[in-house]
Design a protein around this motif. Sequence first.
Motif, short mmCIF file in Angstrom:
data_model
loop_
_atom_site.label_atom_id
_atom_site.label_comp_id
_atom_site.label_asym_id
_atom_site.label_seq_id
_atom_site.Cartn_x
_atom_site.Cartn_y
_atom_site.Cartn_z
N HIS A 1 4.69 15.93 -6.51
CA HIS A 1 5.77 15.49 -5.64
C HIS A 1 5.45 14.14 -5.01
O HIS A 1 4.29 13.89 -4.66
CB HIS A 1 6.05 16.52 -4.52
N TRP A 2 6.44 13.30 -4.88
CA TRP A 2 6.32 12.08 -4.09
C TRP A 2 6.99 12.35 -2.75
O TRP A 2 8.17 12.70 -2.69
CB TRP A 2 7.02 10.91 -4.77
N ARG A 3 6.24 12.17 -1.68
CA ARG A 3 6.78 12.34 -0.33
C ARG A 3 6.94 10.95 0.27
O ARG A 3 5.95 10.28 0.59
CB ARG A 3 5.84 13.21 0.52
N LEU A 4 8.17 10.51 0.44
CA LEU A 4 8.48 9.17 0.94
C LEU A 4 9.15 9.27 2.30
O LEU A 4 9.87 10.24 2.58
CB LEU A 4 9.39 8.42 -0.04
N HIS A 5 8.90 8.28 3.14
CA HIS A 5 9.56 8.27 4.45
C HIS A 5 10.17 6.89 4.69
O HIS A 5 9.67 5.88 4.22
CB HIS A 5 8.58 8.62 5.57
N HIS A 6 11.27 6.90 5.45
CA HIS A 6 11.95 5.65 5.76
C HIS A 6 11.37 5.09 7.06
O HIS A 6 11.26 5.79 8.07
CB HIS A 6 13.46 5.86 5.90
N ASP A 7 10.99 3.80 7.02
CA ASP A 7 10.27 3.21 8.15
C ASP A 7 11.10 3.17 9.43
O ASP A 7 10.54 3.28 10.53
CB ASP A 7 9.82 1.79 7.78
N LYS A 8 12.42 3.03 9.32
CA LYS A 8 13.26 2.91 10.52
C LYS A 8 13.92 4.23 10.89
O LYS A 8 13.83 4.69 12.02
CB LYS A 8 14.32 1.83 10.31
N SER A 9 14.59 4.87 9.94
CA SER A 9 15.31 6.10 10.25
C SER A 9 14.40 7.31 10.36
O SER A 9 14.80 8.34 10.89
CB SER A 9 16.37 6.37 9.18
N LYS A 10 13.16 7.19 9.84
CA LYS A 10 12.17 8.28 9.82
C LYS A 10 12.59 9.43 8.90
O LYS A 10 11.99 10.52 8.93
CB LYS A 10 11.91 8.84 11.24
N GLU A 11 13.59 9.21 8.07
CA GLU A 11 14.01 10.22 7.11
C GLU A 11 12.87 10.50 6.12
O GLU A 11 12.15 9.59 5.71
CB GLU A 11 15.25 9.75 6.34
N ILE A 12 12.70 11.75 5.76
CA ILE A 12 11.70 12.16 4.78
C ILE A 12 12.42 12.59 3.50
O ILE A 12 13.39 13.34 3.54
CB ILE A 12 10.85 13.33 5.29
N ALA A 13 11.92 12.10 2.38
CA ALA A 13 12.48 12.49 1.08
C ALA A 13 11.35 12.95 0.18
O ALA A 13 10.32 12.28 0.07
CB ALA A 13 13.22 11.32 0.44
N VAL A 14 11.52 14.12 -0.43
CA VAL A 14 10.52 14.66 -1.35
C VAL A 14 11.11 14.63 -2.75
O VAL A 14 12.17 15.20 -3.00
CB VAL A 14 10.11 16.09 -0.96
N VAL A 15 10.40 13.95 -3.65
CA VAL A 15 10.90 13.73 -5.01
C VAL A 15 9.89 14.30 -6.00
O VAL A 15 8.68 14.14 -5.83
CB VAL A 15 11.08 12.22 -5.29
N LYS A 16 10.40 14.99 -7.01
CA LYS A 16 9.53 15.46 -8.09
C LYS A 16 9.60 14.45 -9.23
O LYS A 16 10.62 14.36 -9.92
CB LYS A 16 9.98 16.84 -8.58
N PRO A 17 8.52 13.65 -9.42
CA PRO A 17 8.57 12.63 -10.46
C PRO A 17 8.62 13.23 -11.85
O PRO A 17 7.91 14.19 -12.15
CB PRO A 17 7.27 11.84 -10.25
N GLY A 18 9.48 12.68 -12.67
CA GLY A 18 9.57 13.14 -14.05
C GLY A 18 9.60 11.95 -14.98
O GLY A 18 10.42 11.05 -14.82
N GLY A 19 8.68 11.89 -15.89
CA GLY A 19 8.60 10.77 -16.81
C GLY A 19 7.69 11.09 -17.97
O GLY A 19 7.20 12.21 -18.11
N ARG A 20 7.42 10.08 -18.77
CA ARG A 20 6.68 10.29 -20.01
C ARG A 20 5.19 10.01 -19.88
O ARG A 20 4.45 10.19 -20.85
CB ARG A 20 7.27 9.39 -21.09
#
Length: 305
Positions: A202-221
């Motif tokens: 999982h990629w756990r990303l956060h927004h520097d201003k809004s403080k929103e947290i987004a969790v992404v499951k990377p999918g690729g080759r």
Amino acid sequence: MRLPDLEAWAIFATVVEHRSFSAAAVSLGLSKATVSKAITRLETQTGASLFHRTSRRLALTETGTSLAERAARILADGQSIDECARESTTAPAGLVRLAAPMSFGLTHVGPIIARFLTAYPEIDVDLNLSDDRVDLVGDGYDAALRIAALPDSSLRARTLRDVALRIVAAPSYLERRGNPRHPADLSQHDCFCYAYFSTPEHWRLHHDKSKEIAVVKPGGRLRTNNADSTLPSLLAGHGIAIVPDFIIDDAIDRGDVVTILPGWSAPAVALHLVTPPGRLRPRRVEALLDFLTESLMSHSFVKAA
């Protein structure tokens, strides 16, 4: 009062370091029989086996593992006392074992070690480069460089500097697949997976201003255990990656890749110099620790173009 068998514990620590009775004997200048007798004394005193012995392999038992760290401190403290006693008349000497991440070790640690060997001609360095996390005590290392968010542990750590993680892609990839505007858009993209992230699935990303947290499951080759190995595929436009600044910043400067998702960041990490617990260390180890600290805190991480 019965004195502790400090010599035997120091011998035990050396066997753990070398994973061999014979190699420990050579290192200490003792006979293999003397080393074996010391281990037998300890096993008699503790009432438990310290090693699993086979014709091909020597491995610590559960008891041996629980005692290895303390024995390593006894050995290190004894070496430090000896060296302190000789401090006014001798230069630091002997072997220092250091572990470092592969890519960072090649580009930054290797050149520093070259300068260190010139400055300290009596000190030898055993440098192990691997992105896998080593067991400092169990594997007999004096220190390790780690790029991570360190968990709490008994290890001692010096934080040398922050390391930024860039979210990047090649212009050719973005022209073909489009530029994601939000981490949720990454589910429609090819994202490279780095096995040694704290949460590789999982990629756990956060927004520097809004403080929103987004969790992404990377999918690729592409999945890899070395961040540098993503560069050819990244430059060829095969996907999106999260890459440390010291690997990718020169490519960004050249325009080979660009940062995406402005305002979003991966969790912060830092470069740490980690050592086993204990206050006393041999002077040769302190010399390398100080040299690494000064060198890494005063130089840029960006790779030469």
